[in-house]
Scaffold this motif. Structure first.
Motif, short mmCIF file in Angstrom:
data_model
loop_
_atom_site.label_atom_id
_atom_site.label_comp_id
_atom_site.label_asym_id
_atom_site.label_seq_id
_atom_site.Cartn_x
_atom_site.Cartn_y
_atom_site.Cartn_z
N PRO A 254 0.82 -1.22 0.00
CA PRO A 254 0.00 0.00 0.00
C PRO A 254 0.85 1.26 0.00
CG PRO A 254 0.13 -0.88 2.23
CD PRO A 254 0.86 -1.87 1.34
N VAL A 255 0.41 2.26 -0.74
CA VAL A 255 1.04 3.57 -0.66
C VAL A 255 0.67 4.19 0.68
CG1 VAL A 255 1.13 5.89 -1.67
CG2 VAL A 255 0.96 3.88 -3.16
N THR A 256 1.64 4.74 1.37
CA THR A 256 1.37 5.40 2.65
C THR A 256 0.44 6.58 2.43
OG1 THR A 256 3.57 4.76 3.44
CG2 THR A 256 2.43 6.48 4.67
N TYR A 261 1.70 9.58 6.72
CA TYR A 261 3.01 9.83 6.13
C TYR A 261 4.05 10.22 7.17
CZ TYR A 261 6.33 11.42 2.54
OH TYR A 261 7.42 11.57 1.73
N VAL A 262 3.73 11.13 8.07
CA VAL A 262 4.68 11.58 9.08
C VAL A 262 5.03 10.44 10.03
CG1 VAL A 262 5.08 13.19 10.99
CG2 VAL A 262 3.92 13.98 8.92
N SER A 263 4.03 9.71 10.48
CA SER A 263 4.28 8.62 11.42
C SER A 263 5.04 7.47 10.77
CB SER A 263 2.97 8.11 12.02
OG SER A 263 2.10 7.61 11.01
N SER A 324 4.89 21.41 7.82
CA SER A 324 5.92 21.76 8.80
C SER A 324 6.47 20.52 9.51
CB SER A 324 5.37 22.75 9.82
OG SER A 324 4.28 22.19 10.52
N GLU A 325 5.70 19.42 9.51
CA GLU A 325 6.21 18.19 10.11
C GLU A 325 7.35 17.59 9.28
OE1 GLU A 325 1.80 18.24 11.33
OE2 GLU A 325 3.01 18.74 9.55
N MET A 326 7.38 17.93 7.99
CA MET A 326 8.38 17.36 7.10
C MET A 326 9.51 18.34 6.78
SD MET A 326 7.26 14.33 6.89
CE MET A 326 8.49 13.69 5.76
N ILE A 327 9.17 19.61 6.52
CA ILE A 327 10.18 20.63 6.20
C ILE A 327 9.78 21.92 6.90
CG2 ILE A 327 11.44 21.84 4.39
CD1 ILE A 327 10.42 19.80 2.39
N ARG A 328 10.68 22.50 7.66
CA ARG A 328 10.34 23.78 8.31
C ARG A 328 11.59 24.53 8.72
NH1 ARG A 328 8.86 20.43 12.83
NH2 ARG A 328 10.21 20.84 14.63
N GLU A 329 11.37 25.77 9.09
CA GLU A 329 12.43 26.62 9.62
C GLU A 329 12.82 26.11 11.00
OE1 GLU A 329 14.56 30.33 8.71
OE2 GLU A 329 12.88 29.46 7.62
N MET A 337 12.84 17.87 8.35
CA MET A 337 12.49 17.54 9.72
C MET A 337 11.82 16.18 9.86
SD MET A 337 13.62 20.22 11.26
CE MET A 337 12.98 20.03 12.92
N GLY A 338 11.24 15.68 8.76
CA GLY A 338 10.40 14.48 8.87
C GLY A 338 11.07 13.18 8.51
N LYS A 339 12.04 13.20 7.61
CA LYS A 339 12.71 11.97 7.21
C LYS A 339 13.96 11.79 8.05
CE LYS A 339 10.85 11.84 2.51
NZ LYS A 339 11.13 11.78 1.05
N TYR A 340 14.13 10.58 8.60
CA TYR A 340 15.21 10.27 9.55
C TYR A 340 15.15 11.25 10.73
CZ TYR A 340 16.58 9.05 4.76
OH TYR A 340 16.57 8.66 3.46
N PRO A 341 14.05 11.23 11.48
CA PRO A 341 13.82 12.29 12.47
C PRO A 341 14.61 12.15 13.77
CG PRO A 341 12.00 10.74 12.50
CD PRO A 341 12.88 10.33 11.37
N ALA A 342 15.32 11.05 13.98
CA ALA A 342 16.05 10.88 15.25
C ALA A 342 17.08 11.99 15.42
CB ALA A 342 16.74 9.52 15.30
N THR A 343 17.07 12.64 16.56
CA THR A 343 18.03 13.72 16.82
C THR A 343 18.86 13.43 18.06
OG1 THR A 343 16.29 14.93 17.99
CG2 THR A 343 16.68 15.52 15.70
N ASP A 344 18.87 12.17 18.52
CA ASP A 344 19.77 11.82 19.61
C ASP A 344 20.93 11.00 19.03
OD1 ASP A 344 18.84 9.23 19.17
OD2 ASP A 344 17.45 9.29 20.85
N GLU A 345 21.88 10.70 19.87
CA GLU A 345 23.08 10.05 19.37
C GLU A 345 22.89 8.56 19.08
OE1 GLU A 345 26.72 10.85 21.31
OE2 GLU A 345 26.39 13.02 21.39
N SER A 346 21.70 8.03 19.37
CA SER A 346 21.47 6.62 19.03
C SER A 346 21.31 6.44 17.53
CB SER A 346 20.22 6.10 19.74
OG SER A 346 19.04 6.68 19.19
N GLY A 347 20.83 7.49 16.84
CA GLY A 347 20.63 7.40 15.41
C GLY A 347 19.81 6.20 15.03
N HIS A 348 18.66 6.01 15.69
CA HIS A 348 17.94 4.75 15.60
C HIS A 348 17.01 4.64 14.39
CE1 HIS A 348 15.38 7.34 18.39
NE2 HIS A 348 14.67 7.24 17.30
#
Length: 469
Positions: A254-256, A261-263, A324-329, A337-348
């Motif tokens: 299925p297409v998301t 999409y964000v989740s 804004s969930e995907m691209i924002r200032e 902002m939305g693709k590969y959203p992990a911002t901690d050092e685990s890079g999970h």
């Protein structure tokens, strides 16, 4: 007898020595025999290859950034001095990150070659494990094809106006019979060997229908190999070949939806639209080198979005990909902002190598351009993407529409440079005021290809450099 089960299990100093030449001619072999005794050895070898692939030096970051920061999508602000020369497309043979990409892509082929060159596997694997053995053979062929395809796209001369139509050395052995002097194959030779490996992978997977590994989206599979076939065919403009792959799975996943999409991108496990993801787990911790950190983050955040992208890519304000969930200032900078959203050092964040949306776009392009075109059906498949993004469907289909939708849907995933290359399009100067700006890069420029690393040139006397370096 000592068994080397995985290259990545060796001390890193040995790994670095091993990676110094694309021949991958020992140091590894000096540590012990590479003989396989049972299914466990096979599985460990193959999983070692995935561990190399997900490293930030290859698919975990560099491969993706290579297709984005050298395009009209993003640039490097040089905040942590990562990728400024990639962004300017002003490179030399000694660029560390180019060398890392070259080395890790080749290293990920070593374990598959150990597996594929063992001619006695049937006698070593007990009968109840034959299906799993065949599955691992499929993985080995598929990974070897994918890694060499990536090397060809980044280091080959496929769409350059200069050069000798050279591809990359295609490694079919763990210990190359030519030692350290391995010449480059032609682009056509690379293409044919990639096709052979894909065909062998498909055959092996079909002979593993009852394998216990089936259904694991964090390993290559039959469906992932069809997805690879569609990607390879599109790149080479072999649309009949692309269609033969895409038709097998274009209606299977299925297409998301826009609602999910964000989740989908935030999920740490493969979603319904995923075909193959490289798993990021605690042992794969990339630390501050993870891809989320390079797109944003207090400590890094080198990769910014061109402010003219929205208009240039013709995003609609209702499009979830524009939200804004995907691209924002973020802190005064325009960010993914939305693709590969992990911002901690685990890079999970898992790395989504193949998802159905790309395959559908490949399928639409193949339908439109194959030897017996089907434009009406191509339009139906093209519109499956905007219909699920709160965007307007296309009334007609053309190459411009396909490229426009690919740019919006595959943004930040590493496709843009290669789409521009295969359609002989310039890389536009999006904003002359940005730092590390590449300016206008004309179609066919030598700058579309990375230089062969200096260490490889020194150690491999049969290697030829790309034009311009």
């Amino acid at each position: 007898m000592k068994i080397i089960k995985s290259i990545v299990a060796l001390p890193f100093a040995f790994l670095i020595l091993t990676l110094s030449s694309c021949s991958l001619d020992p140091i590894i072999a000096d540590q012990g025999d590479t003989q396989i005794q049972d299914l466990s050895d096979l599985r460990t070898l193959m999983d070692g290859s995935y561990n190399l692939m997900v490293n930030y030096r290859y698919w975990g970051r560099n491969m993706i950034i290579a297709g984005e920061v050298r395009s009209d999508n993003t640039f490097s602000n040089g905040k942590s001095n990562r990728y400024p020369n990639w962004s300017k497309m002003d490179l030399n043979e000694r660029n560390e990150r180019v060398e890392n990409l070259f080395n890790y892509a080749y290293a990920s082929v070593a374990n598959p070659n150990i597996i594929l060159n063992d001619t006695d596997l049937d006698n070593k694997i007990n009968q109840q494990n034959i299906q799993n053995k065949n599955y691992i053979l499929g993985e080995a062929y598929a990974i070897r094809a994918l890694a060499h395809f990536d090397l060809l796209r980044t280091f080959g001369q496929t769409y350059l106006n200069e050069g000798e139509n050279l591809g990359v050395p295609y490694m079919l052995e763990f210990k190359g019979s030519q030692g350290n002097n391995v010449p480059r194959n032609t682009v056509e030779e690379n293409q044919m060997q990639i096709y052979k490996d894909i065909a062998a992978a498909i055959n092996a997977f079909k002979n593993a229908a009852s394998s216990s590994y089936n259904g694991d989206k964090t390993r290559m599979s039959l469906d992932a190999t069809y997805a690879l076939q569609s990607r390879v065919g599109i790149y080479f403009k072999d649309y009949d070949y692309a269609y033969e792959g895409s038709k097998e799975i274009a209606d299977k996943y299925p297409v998301t939806s826009a609602q999910n999409y964000v989740s989908y991108w935030a999920s740490q496990t493969p979603g319904p639209a995923s075909i193959f993801e490289l798993e990021q787990n605690p042992t794969d911790n990339q630390g501050q080198n993870n891809i989320g950190y390079i797109y944003r983050g207090i400590k890094l955040g080198d990769i910014e979005v061109f402010r003219t992208l929205f208009d240039d890519a013709q995003f609609e304000v209702t499009d979830i990909r524009f939200s804004s969930e995907m691209i924002r200032e973020d802190s005064g900078r325009l960010r993914n902002m939305g693709k590969y959203p992990a911002t901690d050092e685990s890079g999970h964040d898992n790395i989504k190598v193949f998802r159905i949306e790309e395959v559908i776009l490949n399928h639409a392009e193949a339908l439109f351009l194959k030897s017996t075109p089907q434009p009406a059906e191509a339009l139906v498949y093209l519109n499956k993407i905007p219909e699920n993004r709160n965007a307007t469907s296309y009334a007609t289909i053309g190459i411009d529409h396909i490229l426009q939708e690919r740019r919006k849907e595959l943004l930040f995933e590493g496709f843009r440079l290669f789409d521009l290359a295969r359609y002989n399009l310039d890389i536009k100067d999006m904003d002359p005021s940005t730092v590390n700006n590449h300016g206008l890069v004309e179609a066919g420029s030598y700058r579309f290809a990375f230089p062969i690393p200096r260490h490889e040139m020194d150690s491999n006397k049969a290697m030829k450099q790309n034009p311009g370096y």
